[in-house]
Each structure stands twice: as structure tokens, then as C-alpha cells.
Design a protein around this motif. Structure first.
Motif, short mmCIF file in Angstrom:
data_model
loop_
_atom_site.label_atom_id
_atom_site.label_comp_id
_atom_site.label_asym_id
_atom_site.label_seq_id
_atom_site.Cartn_x
_atom_site.Cartn_y
_atom_site.Cartn_z
N TYR A 1 12.99 1.64 1.56
CA TYR A 1 13.14 1.73 2.54
C TYR A 1 11.94 2.47 2.74
O TYR A 1 11.73 2.18 4.69
N GLN A 2 11.78 3.56 2.28
CA GLN A 2 10.80 4.72 2.20
C GLN A 2 9.22 3.60 2.18
O GLN A 2 8.37 3.63 3.35
N GLN B 1 15.82 10.52 1.16
CA GLN B 1 15.56 11.46 1.39
C GLN B 1 15.24 12.53 0.19
O GLN B 1 14.66 13.36 -0.21
N GLU B 2 16.46 12.31 -1.48
CA GLU B 2 16.20 13.21 -2.23
C GLU B 2 15.03 12.64 -2.47
O GLU B 2 14.28 13.57 -3.45
N LEU B 3 14.86 11.63 -3.11
CA LEU B 3 13.68 11.06 -2.96
C LEU B 3 12.19 11.16 -3.27
O LEU B 3 10.85 11.63 -3.45
N ASP B 4 12.34 11.51 -1.75
CA ASP B 4 11.00 11.30 -0.95
C ASP B 4 10.64 13.21 -1.02
O ASP B 4 9.52 13.69 -1.86
N ALA B 5 11.93 13.61 -1.54
CA ALA B 5 11.29 15.29 -1.52
C ALA B 5 11.09 15.47 -3.01
O ALA B 5 10.06 16.42 -3.73
N LEU C 1 0.99 -1.36 -0.59
CA LEU C 1 -0.11 -0.16 0.19
C LEU C 1 0.84 1.26 0.06
O LEU C 1 0.49 2.05 -0.97
N SER C 2 2.17 1.42 0.65
CA SER C 2 3.31 2.57 0.17
C SER C 2 3.26 2.34 -0.21
O SER C 2 4.24 3.20 -1.24
N HIS C 3 4.12 1.38 -1.22
CA HIS C 3 4.39 1.72 -2.93
C HIS C 3 3.30 2.10 -3.20
O HIS C 3 3.45 3.46 -4.68
N VAL C 4 1.99 2.29 -3.53
CA VAL C 4 0.68 3.32 -4.21
C VAL C 4 0.69 4.47 -3.63
O VAL C 4 0.70 5.04 -4.26
N LEU C 5 0.84 4.63 -1.88
CA LEU C 5 0.28 6.05 -1.29
C LEU C 5 1.81 6.61 -1.53
O LEU C 5 1.38 8.39 -1.63
N TRP C 6 2.33 5.79 -2.51
CA TRP C 6 4.53 7.28 -2.23
C TRP C 6 4.29 7.17 -3.89
O TRP C 6 5.94 7.53 -3.90
N ASN C 7 3.81 6.93 -4.41
CA ASN C 7 4.11 7.34 -6.14
C ASN C 7 5.26 6.34 -6.79
O ASN C 7 5.70 6.42 -7.42
N HIS C 8 5.28 5.08 -5.62
CA HIS C 8 6.20 4.47 -6.59
C HIS C 8 5.79 3.82 -8.10
O HIS C 8 6.56 2.98 -8.88
N CYS C 9 4.44 3.68 -7.76
CA CYS C 9 4.26 2.53 -9.35
C CYS C 9 4.00 3.23 -10.34
O CYS C 9 3.63 3.07 -11.68
N GLN C 10 4.18 4.72 -10.57
CA GLN C 10 4.31 5.98 -11.31
C GLN C 10 5.90 5.09 -11.94
O GLN C 10 6.17 5.78 -13.23
N LEU C 11 6.77 4.81 -11.29
CA LEU C 11 7.97 4.73 -11.72
C LEU C 11 7.77 2.94 -12.60
O LEU C 11 7.66 2.47 -12.37
N ASP C 12 9.53 3.33 -13.96
CA ASP C 12 9.59 1.90 -14.59
C ASP C 12 11.12 1.15 -13.55
O ASP C 12 11.40 1.40 -13.41
N TRP C 13 10.26 0.56 -12.34
CA TRP C 13 11.13 -0.21 -11.06
C TRP C 13 12.19 -1.03 -12.11
O TRP C 13 13.62 -1.28 -11.66
N GLU C 14 12.04 -2.03 -13.04
CA GLU C 14 13.03 -2.23 -13.75
C GLU C 14 14.23 -1.33 -14.41
O GLU C 14 15.48 -1.52 -14.22
#
Length: 341
Positions: free
Chosen positions: A184-185, A321-325, A159-172
Motif C-alpha cells: 500500500y505504501q 501508518q505504524e510502519l511508516d512511523a 523504486l518506492s520499495h527502495v526509497l522507503w527501506n522495504h529492501c532492508q526487510l526479510d520479505w519472506e
């Protein structure tokens, strides 16, 4: 983790919550499991299904019509979980394989075996346990509880991957350093949600047992981190379990402090020294137990753990911290009216 097989809608193999039957669950279990172990695994999956359905339904209103959150089970015996965005809007799916909670139960049984280990007709190897095989002997209430909590923590992690926009990324296509920072986030925010869920609504006139909640989180985080390390090897995306515990507990302690303030309750862990003192004993006890099992490789040696902690502090945390910002939360994205295309 975000699994690649969830990237395309045609690969979504989830079935609706509540659609799991006993036959579905039993078809994913190792056939040589005893009936008592089979019953425990089936009960665990059914209880987890009820809890995760409630958690999903509680989160859906927060999208306020701007998207959707769906959850489903994959009928697979493997340990697998993932989160993905599908379609052209903000529609998301969290999917967990039936094999995830049943494997967590097998691992918990291996670590917290009841009394003396019963002699086994064959020696279980790490890969046996990660495949869901179980040693003889009764599954203790503690092993069952930790496996259930770890399953819920896995859901909160996705759920945190969803709520923190990680699903917008090309993970591979994301560098391993960034993937580790995003994990970590996700750990940090998963723990925050776990604590809020465990605490429930404030009980008028009755203090919350924060130490019990923190202990639940510690054991669930250690078990889940051990599983994730086992299924990621030899990937460098994941820290060792005791290192990853600090990511989980950072969010957990923050949630406890915030909830205590809102409820006008005394802080159970008033400073970092109190937090570390609380963590030290269960962490070392878990390491001792883990190193006495077939899963000992996943604990890491002392030298490996020292190097891993150093990497977390010098590489993972600064990058997180950089990615969070730069990324922010999904709610901020939706509030800005950004398209999901």
C-alpha cells in the motif's frame, strides 16, 4: 512486489539498459502471436526501456555518492519485477522481466479491444492472457498507452520499495498483513512519483492538464493492480484492483495538490468529494469492461470488494501508518550515516 530471487547477488539476472535487442524481446513472446502483435510488443518494450533508463539516471544523483541505483531487464516471458539491496552498502537493483510490459499489453488488449471482438479460433482463458497470448484484432492506441503507463508505474512501485527501506526487510519472514501494508505504501508513493513525472517542469503561463494526468494514473493503476492480483493469487498480499486504486490515487491526488500549490495553479480536485466524483466513472467503467473478459475473476464480486475495502480501512491503512512511523525513508537513513550492512 519484492521477489525472493533478487535477494542474493548470484541470482541477479539483469542485463544493462540498452542491451536488449529485437531478438531478446522476441524470444520471450508467444510464438503464435501475429506479426502486428509482435511488433507492438517489441515497440512497447523498447519505448519502456528508453523511459526507464532516463528515470533511473535522473534518480542516481539523489544518492549523492552514498549508494547506487541500478536497473536491468530479465530475459524472461513471465510477469516479474523486484527490488533488492546487494553488497554491503546502499546499492540497489530494480529488475523487470520483459514479460511484464508484454503481459500488460496482452491484458490491455483484452480489456480495451477495438470494436466488436474478432472471433477467436479458441477461447482464451485467464491463464492464456496472463501468459501473453492475445486475441485477434488491432491493438488500439489506448491499450498501448495504458500498458506503457502501467509499466512505468510498476517501475515507480519498485523504486518506492527502495526509497522507503522495504529492501532492508526479510520479505519472506514478514507477516502478510505487513506485506500488504508495505505494498500500500509503495503504491501511494509510486503514484506521487508518476504524477510528478507526467507533469514535468512547469510551463510558464500554461496550466497543466491535471485531469488528463489523473486519468492516466487511474487507468494505469487499475491495469497494473489487475496484473499484480492475477500473479499473486491465491496470496492475500494484494487487494482487488478497485480497492488498490485508492492507495494509488491517495498519492496521486496529494502530488497534484502539492504541485498546483507550487505552480500557483487552481486545484482541480479541491476536496475529497471532487476526488471521489472523478474516480467513480472510470472505476465503474473499468469494472464493467474487466468483468466482460476472461480476466473477470480478478475484478472480484461485489461482496468480495466490500469486504476488501473494509480490510483496507481497518487493517492495511493503520498498519501502514505504524510502519511508516518506524521505518522512514532511505534518504533519512543515509543522512544519518547508517551502514547498509
Amino acid at each position: 512486489m519484492i521477489t525472493e530471487n533478487l535477494r542474493h547477488p548470484s541470482a541477479l539476472r539483469a542485463s544493462p539498459i540498452g542491451a536488449l535487442s529485437s531478438a531478446d524481446i522476441r524470444s520471450t513472446l508467444q510464438p503464435e502471436l501475429s506479426e502486428s502483435h509482435t511488433q507492438a510488443a517489441e515497440a512497447l518494450v523498447k519505448q519502456a526501456a528508453n523511459i526507464l533508463e532516463q528515470l533511473t539516471q535522473a534518480t542516481v544523483p539523489e544518492f549523492n555518492g552514498r549508494g547506487s541505483l541500478n536497473f536491468g531487464w530479465e530475459r524472461s516471458e513471465t510477469f516479474n519485477a523486484g527490488a533488492a539491496k546487494f553488497g554491503v552498502g546502499h546499492d540497489y537493483l530494480i529488475q523487470i522481466a520483459i514479460g511484464a510490459p508484454t503481459t500488460l499489453l496482452a491484458m490491455a488488449h483484452e480489456i480495451w479491444a477495438h470494436g466488436e471482438r474478432a472471433p477467436s479460433p479458441r477461447t482464451l482463458l485467464e491463464e492464456d492472457i496472463l501468459d501473453g497470448h492475445m486475441r485477434p484484432g488491432e491493438i488500439t492506441p489506448k491499450a498501448y498507452k495504458v500498458a506503457l503507463d502501467a509499466t512505468c508505474l510498476l517501475y515507480f512501485h519498485e523504486l518506492s520499495h527502495v526509497l522507503w527501506n522495504h529492501c532492508q526487510l526479510d520479505w519472506e519472514g514478514t507477516p502478510s498483513t505487513d506485506r500488504r501494508a508495505l505494498e500500500y505504501q509503495a503504491d501511494n508513493h509510486a503514484a506521487l512519483t508518476f504524477v510528478s513525472w507526467k507533469a514535468g517542469p512547469a510551463n510558464s503561463g500554461q496550466a497543466t492538464n491535471w485531469h488528463a494526468i489523473a486519468e492516466d494514473l487511474v487507468l494505469a493503476a487499475l491495469l497494473l493492480s489487475t496484473a499484480l492480483k492475477g500473479f499473486s493469487a491465491p496470496s492475500d498480499d494484494y487487494h482487488f484492483p478497485t480497492t488498490r486504486l485508492f492507495a494509488f490515487m491517495g498519492g496521486g491526488f496529494r502530488a497534484i495538490a502539492e504541485l498546483c500549490t507550487k505552480r500557483s495553479e487552481a486545484l482541480p480536485f479541491p476536496d475529497i468529494e471532487a476526488e471521489q466524483a472523478f474516480l467513480f466513472s472510470p472505476m465503474l467503467a473499468f469494472l464493467e469492461l474487466l468483468r466482460a473478459t476472461a480476466l473477470r475473476r480478478l475484478a472480484g464480486t461485489e461482496a468480495e470488494i466490500v469486504a476488501d475495502v473494509e480490510q483496507m480501512h481497518t487493517v492495511t491503512v493503520p498498519r501502514e501508518q505504524e510502519l511508516d512511523a518506524s521505518m522512514g525513508s532511505l534518504w533519512a537513513l543515509l543522512d544519518k550515516g547508517v551502514s547498509g550492512d
